[in-house]
Motif scaffolding. Sequence first.
Motif, mmCIF file in Angstrom:
data_model
loop_
_atom_site.group_PDB
_atom_site.id
_atom_site.type_symbol
_atom_site.label_atom_id
_atom_site.label_comp_id
_atom_site.label_asym_id
_atom_site.label_seq_id
_atom_site.Cartn_x
_atom_site.Cartn_y
_atom_site.Cartn_z
ATOM 1 N N ALA A 198 -8.584 1.199 -1.940
ATOM 2 C CA ALA A 198 -8.899 0.816 -3.542
ATOM 3 C C ALA A 198 -9.777 -0.081 -3.545
ATOM 4 C CB ALA A 198 -7.850 1.105 -4.472
ATOM 5 N N ALA A 199 -9.520 -1.294 -3.033
ATOM 6 C CA ALA A 199 -10.268 -2.810 -3.249
ATOM 7 C C ALA A 199 -11.540 -2.606 -2.457
ATOM 8 C CB ALA A 199 -9.205 -3.778 -2.480
ATOM 9 N N ILE A 200 -11.532 -1.673 -1.071
ATOM 10 C CA ILE A 200 -12.833 -1.697 -0.568
ATOM 11 C C ILE A 200 -13.805 -1.057 -1.345
ATOM 12 C CG2 ILE A 200 -13.998 -0.585 1.465
ATOM 13 C CD1 ILE A 200 -11.069 -1.415 3.157
ATOM 14 N N LEU A 201 -13.323 0.413 -1.831
ATOM 15 C CA LEU A 201 -14.208 0.988 -2.654
ATOM 16 C C LEU A 201 -14.713 0.577 -3.936
ATOM 17 C CD1 LEU A 201 -12.560 4.480 -2.016
ATOM 18 C CD2 LEU A 201 -14.270 3.630 -0.868
ATOM 19 N N TRP A 211 -5.271 -7.134 12.267
ATOM 20 C CA TRP A 211 -4.341 -7.583 11.535
ATOM 21 C C TRP A 211 -3.318 -6.257 11.210
ATOM 22 C CZ3 TRP A 211 -4.649 -12.434 7.960
ATOM 23 C CH2 TRP A 211 -3.368 -12.975 7.867
ATOM 24 N N ASP A 212 -2.396 -5.994 11.963
ATOM 25 C CA ASP A 212 -1.701 -4.588 12.093
ATOM 26 C C ASP A 212 -0.267 -4.941 11.209
ATOM 27 O OD1 ASP A 212 -3.753 -3.327 13.274
ATOM 28 O OD2 ASP A 212 -3.362 -4.160 15.210
ATOM 29 N N SER A 213 0.396 -5.677 11.090
ATOM 30 C CA SER A 213 1.640 -5.921 10.398
ATOM 31 C C SER A 213 1.666 -6.841 9.541
ATOM 32 C CB SER A 213 2.735 -5.947 11.478
ATOM 33 O OG SER A 213 2.424 -7.101 12.253
ATOM 34 N N ASN A 214 2.837 -7.032 8.655
ATOM 35 C CA ASN A 214 2.526 -8.100 7.483
ATOM 36 C C ASN A 214 1.114 -7.976 6.826
ATOM 37 O OD1 ASN A 214 5.259 -9.011 8.058
ATOM 38 N ND2 ASN A 214 4.680 -10.278 9.566
ATOM 39 N N ILE A 215 0.864 -6.902 6.403
ATOM 40 C CA ILE A 215 -0.555 -6.975 5.950
ATOM 41 C C ILE A 215 -0.672 -7.419 4.929
ATOM 42 C CG2 ILE A 215 -2.453 -4.993 5.445
ATOM 43 C CD1 ILE A 215 -1.424 -4.523 8.289
ATOM 44 N N PRO A 216 -1.940 -8.481 4.845
ATOM 45 C CA PRO A 216 -2.043 -9.132 3.423
ATOM 46 C C PRO A 216 -3.088 -8.678 2.641
ATOM 47 C CG PRO A 216 -3.734 -9.508 5.246
ATOM 48 C CD PRO A 216 -2.824 -8.814 5.760
ATOM 49 N N GLU A 217 -3.292 -9.094 1.482
ATOM 50 C CA GLU A 217 -4.242 -8.619 0.126
ATOM 51 C C GLU A 217 -5.555 -8.587 0.843
ATOM 52 O OE1 GLU A 217 -3.643 -7.301 -2.651
ATOM 53 O OE2 GLU A 217 -1.588 -7.922 -2.194
ATOM 54 N N TRP A 218 -6.491 -7.428 0.477
ATOM 55 C CA TRP A 218 -7.636 -7.106 1.132
ATOM 56 C C TRP A 218 -8.699 -8.600 1.290
ATOM 57 C CZ3 TRP A 218 -11.020 -5.532 4.336
ATOM 58 C CH2 TRP A 218 -12.275 -5.386 3.892
ATOM 59 N N GLN A 219 -8.394 -9.483 0.002
ATOM 60 C CA GLN A 219 -9.110 -10.668 0.012
ATOM 61 C C GLN A 219 -8.995 -11.430 1.302
ATOM 62 O OE1 GLN A 219 -11.803 -10.827 -1.741
ATOM 63 N NE2 GLN A 219 -11.699 -9.059 -2.767
ATOM 64 N N VAL A 220 -7.609 -11.674 1.739
ATOM 65 C CA VAL A 220 -7.226 -12.490 2.725
ATOM 66 C C VAL A 220 -7.975 -12.114 4.244
ATOM 67 C CG1 VAL A 220 -5.419 -13.105 4.126
ATOM 68 C CG2 VAL A 220 -5.014 -13.268 1.645
ATOM 69 N N LEU A 221 -7.679 -10.809 4.403
ATOM 70 C CA LEU A 221 -8.478 -10.143 5.614
ATOM 71 C C LEU A 221 -9.872 -10.344 5.431
ATOM 72 C CD1 LEU A 221 -8.091 -8.765 8.291
ATOM 73 C CD2 LEU A 221 -7.849 -6.787 7.145
ATOM 74 N N LYS A 222 -10.602 -10.129 4.633
ATOM 75 C CA LYS A 222 -11.817 -10.170 4.225
ATOM 76 C C LYS A 222 -12.267 -11.423 4.725
ATOM 77 C CE LYS A 222 -15.455 -9.521 0.696
ATOM 78 N NZ LYS A 222 -15.703 -9.117 -0.782
ATOM 79 N N ALA A 223 -11.530 -12.664 3.964
ATOM 80 C CA ALA A 223 -11.958 -13.952 4.480
ATOM 81 C C ALA A 223 -11.959 -14.264 5.846
ATOM 82 C CB ALA A 223 -10.798 -14.792 3.612
ATOM 83 N N GLU A 224 -10.914 -13.726 6.760
ATOM 84 C CA GLU A 224 -10.770 -14.066 8.237
ATOM 85 C C GLU A 224 -12.267 -13.386 8.641
ATOM 86 O OE1 GLU A 224 -7.808 -15.235 10.368
ATOM 87 O OE2 GLU A 224 -8.316 -16.115 8.652
ATOM 88 N N ALA A 225 -12.705 -12.148 8.413
ATOM 89 C CA ALA A 225 -14.011 -11.589 8.824
ATOM 90 C C ALA A 225 -15.116 -12.765 8.384
ATOM 91 C CB ALA A 225 -14.162 -10.229 8.385
#
Length: 301
Positions: free
Chosen positions: A35-38, A269-283
């Motif tokens: 949902a966040a990606i879309l 990031w395959d477990s303890n999945i964070p919010e989308w913005q956290v993963l997006k910040a890593e990228a």
Amino acid sequence: MTDAVALRESIPMPLCFPPPLGGVAGTCFKHEHLAAILEEPPQRGFFEVHAENYMGAGGPPHRALERVRRDHALSLHGVCMSIGGPSPIDRDHLARFRALVARYQPTLVSEHLAWSTHATSFFNDLLPLPYTAATLARVCDHVDEVQETIRRPILLENPATYVTFADSTISETDFLRSVSQRTGCGLLLDVNNVFVSATNHGFAAIEYLNDFPLAMVGEIHLAGHAEQRDDDGDVLLIDSHDGPVADAVWKLFELVIARSGPLPTLVEWDSNIPEWQVLKAEAAAAQRILDRAAEGTRHAA
């Protein structure tokens, strides 16, 4: 007709290759983030998925992936092919893998230098190999079979290891170099795996990277790891993919990119999945390193 050729011809597949990604950073695609990606405009980078999560014919997983694939490049990453195993490649699994490649036309396709099956047993781990001439021949045969079947080259990923074999006669970097030279496959350099293995076995990660055939690398992986203690009380790192990329891994990544130039880079990031913005910040952090390298190349030219 060989089994590989029979499989290859069982599902028609166009002999076309998507354009290269270049120096962009991507993330693993998790359904929790759909949902966040879309809600956002298409991002600059790409998404990677594990092939085995999409080997059913349809249903919610495919509907979600189809929506993401409309606007983004895709990397298809296999985790269960057991390319390094002593048994033949599972023909049914390979046929499903080929169908996924045909269906989604991913820009990148990769698998692990590891094994996970024996006879009728499957192990939920990517197990290491003895690096010998016999193992090299077997891995090359398996890579050839996969590439002939899907009708395109794959990238082979260096493993994170916790044990080594006394009968190994070839270094891991030379082993990967030889597989690439013999089969025409590319390599996927997982920088976190290098750091994990180096810490666990007591060698210098930078020396490993200095010997790594960077010219053969088509994608880079970054991920977090966990720290434990072994039975002797020594540090043991686990390739857990359950947290942010460690500072030491970021530093190694910068050194690699300074030598290789910008390459497609995936944050796992395959477990303890964070919010989308956290993963997006890593990228985004990876993208800044790639962009600085690209800018430096332009100034040098």
